[in-house]
Design a protein around this motif. Structure first.
Motif, PDB file in Angstrom:
ATOM      1  N   ILE A  46       0.841  -1.204   0.000  1.00  0.00           N
ATOM      2  CA  ILE A  46       0.000   0.000   0.000  1.00  0.00           C
ATOM      3  C   ILE A  46       0.872   1.249   0.000  1.00  0.00           C
ATOM      4  N   GLU A  47       1.903   1.243   0.834  1.00  0.00           N
ATOM      5  CA  GLU A  47       2.814   2.395   0.901  1.00  0.00           C
ATOM      6  C   GLU A  47       3.493   2.638  -0.444  1.00  0.00           C
ATOM      7  N   GLU A  48       3.859   1.571  -1.118  1.00  0.00           N
ATOM      8  CA  GLU A  48       4.506   1.715  -2.425  1.00  0.00           C
ATOM      9  C   GLU A  48       3.548   2.319  -3.450  1.00  0.00           C
ATOM     10  N   HIS A  49       2.308   1.869  -3.445  1.00  0.00           N
ATOM     11  CA  HIS A  49       1.324   2.383  -4.400  1.00  0.00           C
ATOM     12  C   HIS A  49       0.890   3.809  -4.063  1.00  0.00           C
ATOM     13  N   LEU A  50       1.085   4.235  -2.822  1.00  0.00           N
ATOM     14  CA  LEU A  50       0.685   5.582  -2.411  1.00  0.00           C
ATOM     15  C   LEU A  50       1.743   6.643  -2.742  1.00  0.00           C
ATOM     16  N   GLN A  51       2.924   6.214  -3.064  1.00  0.00           N
ATOM     17  CA  GLN A  51       4.016   7.169  -3.293  1.00  0.00           C
ATOM     18  C   GLN A  51       3.685   8.248  -4.326  1.00  0.00           C
ATOM     19  N   PRO A  52       3.022   7.913  -5.450  1.00  0.00           N
ATOM     20  CA  PRO A  52       2.686   8.974  -6.414  1.00  0.00           C
ATOM     21  C   PRO A  52       1.679   9.985  -5.873  1.00  0.00           C
ATOM     22  N   TYR A  53       0.978   9.633  -4.799  1.00  0.00           N
ATOM     23  CA  TYR A  53      -0.059  10.506  -4.243  1.00  0.00           C
ATOM     24  C   TYR A  53       0.310  10.969  -2.830  1.00  0.00           C
ATOM     25  N   GLU A  54       1.585  11.069  -2.573  1.00  0.00           N
ATOM     26  CA  GLU A  54       2.050  11.411  -1.237  1.00  0.00           C
ATOM     27  C   GLU A  54       1.541  12.774  -0.781  1.00  0.00           C
ATOM     28  N   ASP A  55       1.514  13.743  -1.703  1.00  0.00           N
ATOM     29  CA  ASP A  55       1.058  15.081  -1.328  1.00  0.00           C
ATOM     30  C   ASP A  55      -0.395  15.048  -0.842  1.00  0.00           C
ATOM     31  N   LEU A  56      -1.269  14.387  -1.596  1.00  0.00           N
ATOM     32  CA  LEU A  56      -2.668  14.266  -1.199  1.00  0.00           C
ATOM     33  C   LEU A  56      -2.796  13.487   0.104  1.00  0.00           C
ATOM     34  N   GLN A  85      -4.206   7.240   9.075  1.00  0.00           N
ATOM     35  CA  GLN A  85      -3.479   6.746   7.906  1.00  0.00           C
ATOM     36  C   GLN A  85      -4.339   5.774   7.108  1.00  0.00           C
ATOM     37  N   THR A  86      -5.017   4.867   7.820  1.00  0.00           N
ATOM     38  CA  THR A  86      -5.866   3.891   7.135  1.00  0.00           C
ATOM     39  C   THR A  86      -7.011   4.573   6.402  1.00  0.00           C
ATOM     40  N   THR A  87      -7.643   5.559   7.042  1.00  0.00           N
ATOM     41  CA  THR A  87      -8.755   6.268   6.401  1.00  0.00           C
ATOM     42  C   THR A  87      -8.285   7.013   5.160  1.00  0.00           C
ATOM     43  N   ALA A  88      -7.140   7.661   5.253  1.00  0.00           N
ATOM     44  CA  ALA A  88      -6.596   8.376   4.099  1.00  0.00           C
ATOM     45  C   ALA A  88      -6.310   7.410   2.954  1.00  0.00           C
ATOM     46  N   GLN A  89      -5.817   6.243   3.286  1.00  0.00           N
ATOM     47  CA  GLN A  89      -5.541   5.228   2.269  1.00  0.00           C
ATOM     48  C   GLN A  89      -6.828   4.756   1.604  1.00  0.00           C
ATOM     49  N   VAL A  90      -7.871   4.565   2.405  1.00  0.00           N
ATOM     50  CA  VAL A  90      -9.159   4.134   1.859  1.00  0.00           C
ATOM     51  C   VAL A  90      -9.737   5.201   0.939  1.00  0.00           C
ATOM     52  N   VAL A  91      -9.627   6.460   1.340  1.00  0.00           N
ATOM     53  CA  VAL A  91     -10.147   7.567   0.523  1.00  0.00           C
ATOM     54  C   VAL A  91      -9.483   7.577  -0.848  1.00  0.00           C
ATOM     55  N   ILE A  92      -8.158   7.478  -0.863  1.00  0.00           N
ATOM     56  CA  ILE A  92      -7.429   7.503  -2.134  1.00  0.00           C
ATOM     57  C   ILE A  92      -7.750   6.264  -2.960  1.00  0.00           C
ATOM     58  N   ALA A  93      -7.886   5.117  -2.308  1.00  0.00           N
ATOM     59  CA  ALA A  93      -8.162   3.867  -3.024  1.00  0.00           C
ATOM     60  C   ALA A  93      -9.562   3.867  -3.630  1.00  0.00           C
ATOM     61  N   GLU A  94     -10.551   4.384  -2.898  1.00  0.00           N
ATOM     62  CA  GLU A  94     -11.939   4.316  -3.349  1.00  0.00           C
ATOM     63  C   GLU A  94     -12.352   5.517  -4.197  1.00  0.00           C
ATOM     64  N   VAL A  95     -11.952   6.715  -3.801  1.00  0.00           N
ATOM     65  CA  VAL A  95     -12.324   7.927  -4.547  1.00  0.00           C
ATOM     66  C   VAL A  95     -11.349   8.192  -5.678  1.00  0.00           C
ATOM     67  N   GLY A  96     -10.059   7.988  -5.392  1.00  0.00           N
ATOM     68  CA  GLY A  96      -9.040   8.284  -6.388  1.00  0.00           C
ATOM     69  C   GLY A  96      -8.346   9.604  -6.100  1.00  0.00           C
ATOM     70  N   PRO A  97      -7.308   9.925  -6.851  1.00  0.00           N
ATOM     71  CA  PRO A  97      -6.562  11.166  -6.619  1.00  0.00           C
ATOM     72  C   PRO A  97      -7.267  12.403  -7.160  1.00  0.00           C
ATOM     73  N   THR A  98      -8.355  12.211  -7.904  1.00  0.00           N
ATOM     74  CA  THR A  98      -9.141  13.329  -8.411  1.00  0.00           C
ATOM     75  C   THR A  98     -10.618  13.032  -8.154  1.00  0.00           C
ATOM     76  N   VAL A  99     -11.447  14.065  -8.311  1.00  0.00           N
ATOM     77  CA  VAL A  99     -12.894  13.880  -8.150  1.00  0.00           C
ATOM     78  C   VAL A  99     -13.604  14.149  -9.481  1.00  0.00           C
ATOM     79  N   GLU A 100     -12.915  13.872 -10.575  1.00  0.00           N
ATOM     80  CA  GLU A 100     -13.484  14.126 -11.895  1.00  0.00           C
ATOM     81  C   GLU A 100     -14.740  13.292 -12.152  1.00  0.00           C
ATOM     82  N   ALA A 101     -14.829  12.134 -11.504  1.00  0.00           N
ATOM     83  CA  ALA A 101     -15.995  11.274 -11.701  1.00  0.00           C
ATOM     84  C   ALA A 101     -17.234  11.794 -10.984  1.00  0.00           C
ATOM     85  N   PHE A 102     -17.046  12.786 -10.120  1.00  0.00           N
ATOM     86  CA  PHE A 102     -18.161  13.322  -9.339  1.00  0.00           C
ATOM     87  C   PHE A 102     -18.267  14.828  -9.585  1.00  0.00           C
TER      88      PHE A 102
END
Length: 220
Positions: free
Chosen positions: A75-85, A97-114
Motif C-alpha cells: 500500500i505504501e509503495e502504491h501511495l508514493q505517487p499521491y504522497e502530497d494528497l 493513515q488507514t482512512t486516508a488510504q481508503v479515501v485515495i483507493a476508493e475515490v481516487g486522486p481526483t474527483v473528476e468522476a463526481f
C-alpha cells in the motif's frame, strides 16, 4: 496478541512450569498486570492436544501478521505517487493513515468522476435518502453506497467528534444530547467527506474554521 501475550502463550505451548519469576522475565515493562495477577490467570494445566492446537493457532496469527505487514508495504509503495494528497488528508481531524488510504483507493486522486460533492456523498452512502408518499415523509436513512469508504469515514467521524476540535465536537455532542449518537457520527462522516472533496478538487490544505474559512472548510 501483543508480543508479550504471544510469549506467554509460548510458555503454555512449551509445557513449562509457570511461576511468577518466569512470568516477570517474559513480560514487557509496559504490562499493567503484575506477575502475580498473570500467574493467577495462567494457573492450571493443558493437555498435549491443547498445547498442539494452541501452537497451530499462534502460528496462524503470526503468519497473518506477516501478511498484513506485506500488504501495508505494498500500500505504501502504491501511495508514493499521491504522497502530497495523502499528507494533506492526514491533517483533517479524525482522518487516520488507514482512512486516508481508503479515501485515495476508493475515490481516487481526483474527483473528476463526481461533478458535485452531493454526488460523491450519494455514492459513498452518506447522503440521506427519503421516502415520501401522499405528501407525507416517512423518515430518512443513508443509502448503502460504498461500504469501505462509508465505514472508514464513520470511524473518522467518531474520532473527530470525540476530539478537541470544536467544530466537530459540537456536532457530536449536539446529537448525543438527543440520544442520537449514530446520526451524529453519520453527520460528521458527511462533513469530513465534503472537506475531503474540496481538498482533492482544489489542492488546498485543511485549515480549521477558527483560523480561516477556506473553501475546503466553508463548504462543510
Amino acid at each position: 496478541m501483543t508480543a508479550t501475550g504471544q510469549r506467554l502463550l509460548s510458555l503454555f505451548i512449551n509445557g513449562e512450569v509457570i511461576n511468577e519469576q518466569l512470568i516477570e522475565e517474559t513480560i514487557s515493562k509496559r504490562v499493567h498486570a503484575s506477575p502475580w495477577q498473570l500467574f493467577e490467570a495462567m494457573n492450571g494445566s493443558l493437555t498435549t492436544i491443547n498445547r498442539q492446537l494452541l501452537q497451530l493457532e499462534l502460528a496462524t496469527i503470526r503468519r497473518l501478521t506477516d501478511e498484513i505487514k506485506e500488504c501495508e508495504q505494498l500500500i505504501e509503495e502504491h501511495l508514493q505517487p499521491y504522497e502530497d494528497l495523502y499528507l494533506r488528508l492526514l491533517e483533517i481531524p479524525g482522518i487516520s493513515q488507514t482512512t486516508a488510504q481508503v479515501v485515495i483507493a476508493e475515490v481516487g486522486p481526483t474527483v473528476e468522476a463526481f461533478e458535485t460533492v452531493e454526488r460523491l456523498a450519494s455514492w459513498a452512502g452518506l447522503c440521506p435518502g427519503s421516502y415520501e408518499s401522499a405528501g407525507i415523509q416517512y423518515g430518512s436513512k443513508t443509502t448503502r453506497g460504498n461500504r469501505y469508504l462509508k465505514a472508514a469515514l464513520c470511524r473518522a467521524g467518531l474520532t473527530a467528534g470525540r476530539s478537541n476540535h470544536q467544530e466537530f465536537r459540537a456536532i457530536y455532542f449536539k446529537f448525543s444530547e438527543r440520544k442520537q449518537k449514530g446520526k451524529g457520527v453519520v453527520a460528521l462522516a458527511h462533513k469530513l467527506l465534503r472537506i475531503v472533496y474540496m481538498l482533492i478538487k482544489t489542492g488546498e490544505t485543511y485549515t480549521p474554521w477558527q483560523q480561516k474559512k477556506t473553501p475546503a472548510t466553508a463548504i462543510a
